[in-house]
Design a protein around this motif. Structure first.
Motif, PDB file in Angstrom:
ATOM      1  N   ALA A  94       0.834  -1.213   0.000  1.00 14.42           N
ATOM      2  CA  ALA A  94       0.000   0.000   0.000  1.00 14.42           C
ATOM      3  C   ALA A  94       0.862   1.255   0.000  1.00 14.42           C
ATOM      4  CB  ALA A  94      -0.937  -0.017   1.208  1.00 14.42           C
ATOM      5  N   LYS A  95       1.996   1.184   0.680  1.00  8.93           N
ATOM      6  CA  LYS A  95       2.840   2.382   0.792  1.00  8.93           C
ATOM      7  C   LYS A  95       3.441   2.805  -0.549  1.00  8.93           C
ATOM      8  CE  LYS A  95       6.951  -0.053   2.410  1.00  8.93           C
ATOM      9  NZ  LYS A  95       7.533  -0.602   3.576  1.00  8.93           N
ATOM     10  N   TYR A  96       3.402   1.890  -1.556  1.00 15.28           N
ATOM     11  CA  TYR A  96       3.888   2.252  -2.901  1.00 15.28           C
ATOM     12  C   TYR A  96       2.744   2.726  -3.810  1.00 15.28           C
ATOM     13  CZ  TYR A  96       7.964  -0.351  -1.294  1.00 15.28           C
ATOM     14  OH  TYR A  96       9.032  -0.799  -0.568  1.00 15.28           O
ATOM     15  N   GLY A  97       1.565   2.910  -3.247  1.00 20.23           N
ATOM     16  CA  GLY A  97       0.439   3.410  -4.046  1.00 20.23           C
ATOM     17  C   GLY A  97      -0.487   2.326  -4.570  1.00 20.23           C
ATOM     18  N   PHE A  98      -0.270   1.065  -4.141  1.00 20.48           N
ATOM     19  CA  PHE A  98      -1.152  -0.015  -4.593  1.00 20.48           C
ATOM     20  C   PHE A  98      -2.427  -0.071  -3.757  1.00 20.48           C
ATOM     21  CE2 PHE A  98       2.976  -1.672  -6.109  1.00 20.48           C
ATOM     22  CZ  PHE A  98       2.633  -1.973  -7.414  1.00 20.48           C
ATOM     23  N   GLY A  99      -3.495  -0.502  -4.378  1.00 21.60           N
ATOM     24  CA  GLY A  99      -4.759  -0.694  -3.666  1.00 21.60           C
ATOM     25  C   GLY A  99      -5.415  -1.994  -4.095  1.00 21.60           C
ATOM     26  N   VAL A 100      -6.499  -2.342  -3.410  1.00 25.01           N
ATOM     27  CA  VAL A 100      -7.278  -3.545  -3.739  1.00 25.01           C
ATOM     28  C   VAL A 100      -8.594  -3.077  -4.349  1.00 25.01           C
ATOM     29  CG1 VAL A 100      -8.521  -5.511  -2.740  1.00 25.01           C
ATOM     30  CG2 VAL A 100      -6.210  -4.960  -1.946  1.00 25.01           C
ATOM     31  N   GLY A 101      -8.843  -3.467  -5.599  1.00 24.73           N
ATOM     32  CA  GLY A 101     -10.034  -2.975  -6.301  1.00 24.73           C
ATOM     33  C   GLY A 101     -11.192  -3.950  -6.313  1.00 24.73           C
ATOM     34  N   ASN A 102     -11.028  -5.096  -5.655  1.00 29.33           N
ATOM     35  CA  ASN A 102     -12.116  -6.086  -5.613  1.00 29.33           C
ATOM     36  C   ASN A 102     -12.802  -6.008  -4.254  1.00 29.33           C
ATOM     37  OD1 ASN A 102      -9.235  -7.420  -5.221  1.00 29.33           O
ATOM     38  ND2 ASN A 102     -10.621  -8.378  -3.759  1.00 29.33           N
ATOM     39  N   PRO A 103     -14.010  -6.588  -4.153  1.00 29.92           N
ATOM     40  CA  PRO A 103     -14.666  -6.599  -2.837  1.00 29.92           C
ATOM     41  C   PRO A 103     -13.817  -7.390  -1.848  1.00 29.92           C
ATOM     42  CG  PRO A 103     -16.171  -7.342  -4.564  1.00 29.92           C
ATOM     43  CD  PRO A 103     -14.820  -7.257  -5.185  1.00 29.92           C
ATOM     44  N   ARG A 104     -13.911  -7.045  -0.582  1.00 27.42           N
ATOM     45  CA  ARG A 104     -13.115  -7.704   0.456  1.00 27.42           C
ATOM     46  C   ARG A 104     -13.814  -8.928   1.045  1.00 27.42           C
ATOM     47  NH1 ARG A 104      -7.882  -5.553   2.045  1.00 27.42           N
ATOM     48  NH2 ARG A 104      -7.746  -3.540   1.029  1.00 27.42           N
TER      49      ARG A 104
END
Ligand SMILES: Cc1ncc(COP(=O)(O)O)c(C=O)c1O
Length: 428
Positions: free
Chosen positions: A335-345
């Protein structure tokens, strides 16, 4: 609740406890490569190779006798019966034939009988576009205007389908609702049972595109009770690139006329009488069109036997766990590199892949490939990662994340261009 830890040792322990770990050695995996594209083109297994070679041998030795002496004339029924447990459907409700897109036409043309009062087809506006291209041409073929008859339900956020919005669109002028089971970008698992129930209350047929769920998410079609469904066999089912597609026709519709007819859908006992009038077989096999491409079907047999041996419930359990582990590592390390999770959790509403998001996804994706991670890019900002339960280990996921950290720390992705969309054919 998942409880994960950050070390490589933890990943190795998960692999030790994994009942499906033994299947990995049955696949062809390139040394050092981390293959995360099982949701696009599943890897080749020795089991699939064996059934392909068996069919080839039958052709070599028997020529035309492959159909009868070789036992391949009703091969679509054999494969249908092997696929039926994945849907909890009856064997005679499932067959394979054509490509997915042709099976969309088959489903729509079978169930679309428009009248001036009732002529609309409901779809969403974010699922894989081939289905829409097919539906538009089918509406036109029926003599209606796609601009008026295709009722597109807009996604509120461009990523997810909201079932309430689909249900609201089920007005008296709608004939069919066609939706994906799992969305190809965001991995959302749609509430198929609710959609089907609401549609049937209003006299509307329902079809599902199962491309992104078949073989990784179990479906209970006895409960969901859709009218038709279709899917490709080259993703989680590892049937081979361009493998034959699947088709489900609910048995209550076996008397309906196939939208696309052909002699292979004729009653088997009279097919070779070659009558001028078509008499379709009253099971899913009646929706066959032309001669079955045996060599595009044969790998699927080995693959399906292996999936049934592993058990779809076990596959789903590992898929949920290994993707939850990947989400944990994304949150904790990426996350600290700008990544995210785009699917439902939540488990109940997600399929088998993770949608890794990043503003610079296109060129990061290139750096992944240079580091022997095989991902799947979807414009403009999603890198799909699908740890396949039968051939990806927890350590694969751990190692992939370590390689991603290296790519981001070294800014390796800056070696690549952020190409425009037209240059993307190498990212299929
Ligand atoms: C959800 C979905 N539907 C339809 C298709 C089209 O499949 P085919 O090219 O086999 O017709 C694909 C292909 O990837 C897909 O992902």
């Amino acid at each position: 609740m998942y409880n994960f830890e950050l070390t490589r040792e933890f990943a190795r322990n998960l692999d030790k406890e994994d009942r499906l770990a033994k299947f990995k050695e049955r696949f062809y995996i390139n040394e050092g490569e981390i293959y995360m594209d099982g949701n696009s083109c599943g890897l080749c297994s020795k089991d699939a190779e064996e059934t392909l070679f068996k069919a080839l041998k039958a052709w070599k030795e028997l020529g035309i006798g492959i159909w009868t002496k070789g036992g391949y004339f009703l091969y679509q029924d054999t494969l249908g019966a092997l696929m039926a447990p994945l849907l909890n459907a009856e064997p005679e409700e499932v067959t394979c034939g054509n490509s997915t897109t042709v099976n969309v036409h088959q489903g729509i043309l079978t169930f679309y009988h428009p009248t001036p009062e009732r002529n609309k087809i409901v779809m969403d506006d974010i699922s894989f576009p081939s289905d829409k291209y097919a539906v538009i041409s089918d509406i036109r073929a029926a003599g209606y205007n796609p601009d008026e008859c295709l009722k597109e339900v807009k996604s509120r956020d461009g990523e997810f389908i909201y079932e309430d919005d689909i249900i609201e669109a089920m007005t008296d002028d709608v004939c069919i609702v066609l939706l994906p089971s799992v969305l190809y970008r965001s991995a959302q698992l749609v509430d198929m049972e609710r959609i089907t129930k609401e549609a049937h209350k209003r006299g509307i047929y329902v079809g599902f595109d199962l491309c992104h769920s078949i073989g990784v998410v179990p479906h209970d079609f006895k409960k969901i009770d859709p009218d038709f469904a279709l899917w490709c066999d080259y993703k989680y089912l590892s049937g081979g690139p361009g493998a034959i597609a699947g088709l489900y026709i609910n048995k209550k519709h076996f008397n309906m006329k196939p939208g696309l007819a052909g002699w292979q859908g004729n009653r088997k006992d009279t097919q070779f009488n070659l009558y001028q009038s078509f008499e379709h077989a009253k099971y899913a096999g009646g929706w066959q069109i032309g001669t079955q491409p045996i060599l595009s079907m044969a790998p699927l047999e080995g693959s399906l036997n292996m999936i049934n041996e592993a058990g779809l419930e076990n596959i789903r359990a590992k898929s949920l766990n290994i993707t939850a582990y990947l989400m944990y590592l994304i949150d904790e390390k990426l996350a600290k590199y700008g990544f995210g999770v785009g699917n439902p959790r939540e488990d109940a509403v997600r399929g088998g892949h993770i949608a890794l998001t990043h503003d610079d996804a296109l060129r990061i994706n290139e750096a992944f490939k240079a580091n022997k991670i095989i991902p799947d890019f979807r414009y403009p900002n999603v890198i799909r990662l699908a740890p396949a339960p039968l051939y990806n280990s927890y350590e694969d996921v751990y190692e992939m994340v370590e390689r991603i950290i290296k790519i981001m720390e070294n800014k390796e992705y800056e070696n690549y261009e952020n190409q425009n969309r037209e240059g993307l054919t190498n990212n299929i």
